[in-house]
Design an enzyme around this catalytic site. Structure first.
Site, PDB file in Angstrom:
ATOM      1  CB  CYS A 165      69.104  81.111  -9.631  1.00  0.00           C
ATOM      2  SG  CYS A 165      67.907  82.429  -9.669  1.00  0.00           S
ATOM      3  N   GLY A 194      65.328  75.983 -10.635  1.00  0.00           N
ATOM      4  CA  GLY A 194      64.481  77.090 -11.067  1.00  0.00           C
ATOM      5  C   GLY A 194      63.761  76.742 -12.346  1.00  0.00           C
ATOM      6  CG  ASN A 221      71.942  80.372  -6.550  1.00  0.00           C
ATOM      7  OD1 ASN A 221      72.582  79.406  -6.155  1.00  0.00           O
ATOM      8  ND2 ASN A 221      70.758  80.642  -6.068  1.00  0.00           N
ATOM      9  N   GLY A 222      71.041  83.714  -5.531  1.00  0.00           N
ATOM     10  CA  GLY A 222      71.138  84.152  -4.147  1.00  0.00           C
ATOM     11  C   GLY A 222      70.311  85.370  -3.855  1.00  0.00           C
TER      12      GLY A 222
END
Ligand code: SF4
Length: 476
Positions: free
Chosen positions: A10, A39, A113-114
């Site tokens: 992301c 992404g 994100n993650g």
């Protein structure tokens, strides 16, 4: 890495105008364009206009989703955006971000994100409290945790402080709450997040290229464990957690980030050039030509060429129009599929000793096919040089790499992989060469997939940091 075998997951951005009459939708859109490499499955933008949050999101590329009409629906001085590649959760519109949640009279939007290592456990706890989940993404766990804390703490900063104590994993998050953007980064700084500004806007983004695209100036990184609050174009910093040893993901420098990004003070391009140069020192070879696997191997190959003085020459051309809709054919059509993606420039190969440079080997199948193409085009020798050490273990921090069983280096020696891909020789950059090239001490890097030793406690895996240390927080 021609086949996208390693998926990053992301890119996020938040933009806040100093002028309440300005519209930031286009800035968020351009920033997402710059982050598209992080992404390609879905993209979304949420903008707060002073009264309500409007969101537009869909499956596809930023350029496919947003036209003028769609962007014009979004007006307001504060907004966030997201591009997604799923690592947890399916690739569906329900899982696309920003995720929205109703709060008091308004809506909060969150983009992440993650990957949370303890998402399952947190979700069970939340479900036991009666929370209902609508998506399969762990971002919704963050949403519910945040809402729960916000209802009891009232202050958004306190809610973030509370949830960062509960979440274990890699995360960079932006939250749009009224006219405020909150950005925060995991205590180990595994995922990148930086801050920038233009004359009129403050920006928080996964990579500095998003700030460059807006003609902005990079202020610096959100520190590991830090939260930033941006309102009316003003920024406030809160160090929520402190850990003496961060663990920045080395694969950001090897593959994920754009080479023109600056991550944690290091220009990715320089790191990749140096990796190529160190590879040339560690694995020299008598050869006529250094050539990259496009595009991922280009910067490493330039570094190798500069250090070795062996001629740089393109031998492979990539078809840039192979999109997400490309349907992989049956086994008998594999060769055609590879040729559709990439072709050889025969006169540059025929009769030559070739050094082929790429960023990584995951399963080995792509490398084998590319080496085979060079042989068929008349190469005299093929020496493969790789800008990462062997990938021996999976990633639990949000990179959809492969299972341990699928990773060729998890069960074969370098000589064994060399035989499988059909090269005359194979050389990977060493751990030391990689760390030297990045210029960040190895104690401050995550190298879990390269060593099998992780910076977080993961059931069944080795950890080099005691969890107790990670959860020691210093409030500043
Ligand atoms: S395990 Fe590998 S890919 Fe995952 S965060 Fe660590 S270095 Fe990055």
């Amino acid at each position: 890495m021609v086949e996208v075998q390693v998926h990053d997951m992301c890119g996020i951005v938040g933009v806040c105008s100093k002028d309440p009459c300005r519209n930031v939708a286009r800035s968020v859109y351009y920033a997402l364009y710059a982050l598209q490499h992080r992404g390609q499955e879905s993209a979304g933008i949420s903008i707060y206009d002073g009264k309500i949050v409007r969101t537009e999101k869909a499956m596809g590329l930023v350029s496919e989703i947003f036209d003028n009409a769609r962007i014009n629906k979004l007006t307001g001085p504060t907004g966030i955006g997201h591009v997604r590649y799923s690592t947890t959760g399916e690739s569906t519109i329900t899982n696309s971000q920003p995720l929205l949640v109703r709060y008091k009279d308004g809506v909060i939007a969150i983009a992440h994100n993650g990957n949370l290592v303890n998402a399952g456990k947190l979700k069970e706890e939340l479900e036991a409290m009666g929370r209902v989940f609508h998506t399969t993404s762990d971002t919704e766990v963050i949403v519910h945790l945040f809402m729960k804390e916000l209802l009891s703490q009232q202050e958004p900063a306190e809610a973030v402080r509370a949830i960062m104590r509960k979440m274990v994993g890699a995360y960079s998050v932006v939250v749009l709450i009224g006219d405020t953007i909150i950005g925060f980064r995991d205590p180990l700084g595994i995922k990148p997040l930086c801050i920038g500004k233009t004359d009129t806007e403050m920006i928080v983004a996964s990579e500095s290229v998003a700030i460059d695209t807006l003609n902005g100036e990079l202020i610096g990184d959100v520190k590991p464990g830090e939260m930033v609050m941006i309102k009316n174009g003003e920024i406030r910093y809160h160090q929520i957690t402190h850990h003496q040893c961060p663990a920045h993901c080395v694969f950001e420098y090897i593959y994920f980030a754009r080479p023109d990004s600056i991550l944690d003070g290091k220009l990715v391009y320089e790191a990749r050039i140096k990796i190529g140069a160190n590879l040339a020192d560690e694995y020299p070879s008598e050869a006529d030509t250094v050539t990259p696997v496009p595009d991922s191997g280009i910067t490493f190959a330039i570094g190798y060429h500069q250090r070795s003085d062996i001629k740089y020459c393109e031998c492979l051309m990539k078809n840039r129009y192979i999109g997400r809709t490309f349907i992989m054919p049956g086994q008998e059509m594999r060769e055609t599929a590879v040729r559709l993606k990439m072709n050889t420039i025969r006169p540059n190969i025929e009769g030559n000793r070739i050094i082929l440079v790429d960023d990584s080997i995951v399963r080995g199948t792509t490398s084998r096919r590319i080496v085979d193409m060079l042989w068929r085009a008349g190469a005299k020798e093929v020496h493969v040089r790789i800008g990462s050490p062997p990938i021996v273990a999976p990633c639990y921090m949000g990179i959809n790499m492969a299972t341990r069983e699928e990773l060729i280096a998890a069960y074969k020696t370098v000589a064994g992989v060399e035989a499988v891909i059909g090269a005359d020789s194979l050389g990977h950059i060493s751990h030391e060469g990689l760390v030297d090239a990045i210029g960040i001490p190895k104690e401050r890097l995550c190298m879990g997939c390269l060593t099998g030793v992780y910076p977080l406690e993961i059931p069944g895996e080795k950890c080099h940091l005691a969890q107790a240390k990670i959860t020691e927080y210093i409030r500043e």
